[in-house]
Enzyme design. Structure first.
Site, PDB file in Angstrom:
ATOM      1  N   ASN A  64      38.526 -13.738 -34.145  1.00 57.33           N
ATOM      2  CA  ASN A  64      38.238 -12.467 -33.503  1.00 57.33           C
ATOM      3  C   ASN A  64      36.733 -11.775 -34.076  1.00 57.33           C
ATOM      4  O   ASN A  64      36.666 -11.929 -35.268  1.00 57.33           O
ATOM      5  CB  ASN A  64      39.157 -11.433 -33.252  1.00 57.33           C
ATOM      6  CG  ASN A  64      38.603 -10.159 -32.851  1.00 57.33           C
ATOM      7  OD1 ASN A  64      38.503  -8.942 -33.335  1.00 57.33           O
ATOM      8  ND2 ASN A  64      38.193 -10.121 -31.395  1.00 57.33           N
ATOM      9  N   GLY A  65      36.081 -11.270 -33.338  1.00 56.49           N
ATOM     10  CA  GLY A  65      34.632 -10.643 -33.767  1.00 56.49           C
ATOM     11  C   GLY A  65      33.236 -11.330 -33.439  1.00 56.49           C
ATOM     12  O   GLY A  65      32.982 -12.591 -33.766  1.00 56.49           O
ATOM     13  N   GLN A  75      50.701  -3.833 -27.845  1.00 59.22           N
ATOM     14  CA  GLN A  75      50.200  -3.640 -29.484  1.00 59.22           C
ATOM     15  C   GLN A  75      50.743  -2.113 -29.792  1.00 59.22           C
ATOM     16  O   GLN A  75      50.461  -1.243 -29.348  1.00 59.22           O
ATOM     17  CB  GLN A  75      48.900  -3.629 -29.591  1.00 59.22           C
ATOM     18  CG  GLN A  75      48.568  -3.774 -31.092  1.00 59.22           C
ATOM     19  CD  GLN A  75      47.002  -3.882 -31.341  1.00 59.22           C
ATOM     20  OE1 GLN A  75      46.420  -2.646 -31.161  1.00 59.22           O
ATOM     21  NE2 GLN A  75      46.476  -4.697 -32.024  1.00 59.22           N
ATOM     22  N   PRO A 103      42.904  -5.912 -27.591  1.00 56.44           N
ATOM     23  CA  PRO A 103      43.479  -4.760 -27.406  1.00 56.44           C
ATOM     24  C   PRO A 103      42.177  -3.640 -27.908  1.00 56.44           C
ATOM     25  O   PRO A 103      41.403  -3.897 -28.889  1.00 56.44           O
ATOM     26  CB  PRO A 103      44.528  -4.469 -28.519  1.00 56.44           C
ATOM     27  CG  PRO A 103      44.392  -5.393 -29.590  1.00 56.44           C
ATOM     28  CD  PRO A 103      43.610  -6.679 -28.935  1.00 56.44           C
ATOM     29  N   CYS A 147      43.239  -1.329 -37.370  1.00 58.10           N
ATOM     30  CA  CYS A 147      42.442  -0.281 -37.073  1.00 58.10           C
ATOM     31  C   CYS A 147      41.933   0.376 -38.227  1.00 58.10           C
ATOM     32  O   CYS A 147      42.488   0.719 -39.096  1.00 58.10           O
ATOM     33  CB  CYS A 147      43.209   0.605 -36.351  1.00 58.10           C
ATOM     34  SG  CYS A 147      42.327   2.149 -35.713  1.00 58.10           S
ATOM     35  N   GLY A 204      36.649  -9.128 -27.111  1.00 58.10           N
ATOM     36  CA  GLY A 204      36.846  -7.728 -27.147  1.00 58.10           C
ATOM     37  C   GLY A 204      35.679  -7.065 -26.315  1.00 58.10           C
ATOM     38  O   GLY A 204      35.428  -7.040 -25.099  1.00 58.10           O
ATOM     39  N   ARG A 205      34.177  -6.668 -27.036  1.00 60.39           N
ATOM     40  CA  ARG A 205      33.366  -6.119 -26.349  1.00 60.39           C
ATOM     41  C   ARG A 205      32.709  -6.788 -25.404  1.00 60.39           C
ATOM     42  O   ARG A 205      32.197  -5.889 -24.402  1.00 60.39           O
ATOM     43  CB  ARG A 205      32.289  -5.465 -27.598  1.00 60.39           C
ATOM     44  CG  ARG A 205      33.081  -4.391 -28.263  1.00 60.39           C
ATOM     45  CD  ARG A 205      32.324  -4.005 -29.637  1.00 60.39           C
ATOM     46  NE  ARG A 205      32.234  -5.243 -30.487  1.00 60.39           N
ATOM     47  CZ  ARG A 205      31.890  -5.540 -31.723  1.00 60.39           C
ATOM     48  NH1 ARG A 205      30.999  -4.373 -32.115  1.00 60.39           N
ATOM     49  NH2 ARG A 205      31.934  -6.398 -32.349  1.00 60.39           N
ATOM     50  N   LYS A 221      47.671  -8.504 -35.540  1.00 62.80           N
ATOM     51  CA  LYS A 221      46.095  -8.605 -35.447  1.00 62.80           C
ATOM     52  C   LYS A 221      45.796  -7.719 -36.607  1.00 62.80           C
ATOM     53  O   LYS A 221      46.338  -6.632 -36.974  1.00 62.80           O
ATOM     54  CB  LYS A 221      45.660  -7.817 -34.231  1.00 62.80           C
ATOM     55  CG  LYS A 221      44.086  -7.634 -34.073  1.00 62.80           C
ATOM     56  CD  LYS A 221      43.729  -7.565 -32.896  1.00 62.80           C
ATOM     57  CE  LYS A 221      42.261  -7.476 -32.574  1.00 62.80           C
ATOM     58  NZ  LYS A 221      41.670  -5.968 -33.369  1.00 62.80           N
TER      59      LYS A 221
END
Ligand SMILES: Cc1cc2nc3c(=O)[nH]c(=O)nc-3n(C[C@H](O)[C@H](O)[C@H](O)COP(=O)(O)O)c2cc1C
Length: 330
Positions: free
Chosen positions: A204-205, A72, A18, A102, A228-229, A141
């Site tokens: 993730n990451g 989400q 997300p 977040c 993600g990115r 998440k």
């Protein structure tokens, strides 16, 4: 095979993370076409949804072709979260994901997002109430913890599973780290190694190369990678990773023609979805990456990112196609 509730998401699925202002329906559709196994919307405020704020409600839109898709939501107030579950259900997602990660101040200060990592009991009870409130699978998440000294992800994951959470995606950073430093996947592997855990644990990451995805799968033993990115302006990243999984070799980068075509489709879908003004504006952030590597590109990029008129942007794409035909990306 990983399963989110009854949804079969394949072996070591790749999930589109997300991302606010990025993971909109057009971008999710492009990632899906390129191999993303599960896609998520950007986070949507539960308070915004129950106020019927147009901006939040618009984010609920999904295309059939992107399924399975998770919506989400974030918030810290039980009533609002439950009410927003009912609103979200009407859009027909396959999954509802709760954002407990977040790090942004305005979210955290209200106890939402990663803010809830300071109150694990609330995190668990909120999840339990949401699980009981819907037939859709609830996923979470989150991050490793609030800060380095308070990492309790092992306990957190187990408790979330025990109250019915169907999968957990863990970003290998603490809230205190924001996006700094390197993501640490070791605590995520410890969650996975816990013999009591049976729901999928997605890492993730910093998955930014196919090799890193293989590392997450083979060395850390996780159930899937959330990306993600690395996908921003590069929806082909999913197919590159999948090709590497299958062959151990790197796929050639997308051709100029593919890039121009993706840019055109992205812009057209965005205009269809949110109108010309917003569509033109919000697709801009992707162009730099779509056309990364082309020398002396500034003049073309400026045309794409300064005009409010879609026709000018499409014309710039045509010029790129003509002027750089046959350009070989490395
Ligand atoms: C522009 C941007 C927007 C993001 N918005 C969200 C969001 O709405 N919800 C969420 O859970 N995480 C959000 N994140 C965090 C990502 O989902 C992901 O956890 C983080 O970028 C690390 O993964 P990566 O290294 O693959 O990018 C966002 C990240 C970025 C870069």
């Amino acid at each position: 095979m990983a399963k989110i509730g009854d949804i079969d998401v394949g072996e070591f699925p790749l999930l589109l993370a997300p991302m606010e202002d990025v993971s909109d329906p057009p971008f999710r559709a492009l990632c899906k076409e390129q191999g993303a196994d599960v896609v998520y919307t950007e986070f949507i405020s539960s308070e915004g949804l129950i106020r019927d704020a147009a901006k939040s409600v618009m984010k609920l839109d999904i295309y059939e072709k992107e399924r399975p898709v998770g919506i989400q939501i974030f918030g810290a107030n039980l009533e609002s979260m439950l009410e927003s579950v009912e609103i979200v259900e009407k859009s027909g997602p396959d999954i509802i994901d709760i954002n407990f990660g977040c790090p942004v101040k305005k979210v955290v200060s209200k106890g939402a997002g990663a803010g809830i990592l300071k109150d694990i009991d609330l995190m668990v009870s909120l999840t339990e109430a949401m699980v009981k409130h819907t037939k859709l699978p609830i996923t979470v998440k989150t991050r490793l913890g609030w800060d380095h000294d308070s990492i309790k992800i092992l306990e957190v994951a187990e408790r979330l599973q025990d109250v019915g959470c169907k999968a957990i995606s863990i970003h290998g950073r603490t809230r205190a780290q924001m996006y700094k430093g390197e993501a640490d996947w070791r605590p995520i592997a410890e969650v996975k190694d816990n013999p009591r855990m049976h729901i999928p644990v997605f890492g993730n990451g910093d998955v930014d190369t196919p090799e890193r995805a293989v590392e997450m799968r083979d060395e850390y033993g996780l159930d899937g990678a959330m990306i993600g990115r690395a996908s921003i302006g590069n929806p082909w990243f999913f197919r590159e990773v999948k090709h590497y999984f299958k062959t151990g070799e790197h796929l050639a980068p997308p051709t100029l023609q593919e890039r121009v075509e993706a840019a055109r489709r992205h812009l057209q879908m965005s205009i269809d979805w949110k109108g010309e003004k917003l569509g033109v504006f919000e697709t801009r952030r992707h162009y730099t990456n779509y056309f990364k590597g082309i020398p002396h590109f500034k003049e073309y990029r400026m045309k794409m990112v300064t005009s409010d008129d879609a026709a000018d942007v499409f014309k710039a794409f045509d010029e790129v196609e003509r002027d750089f035909a046959g350009y070989e990306f490395v």
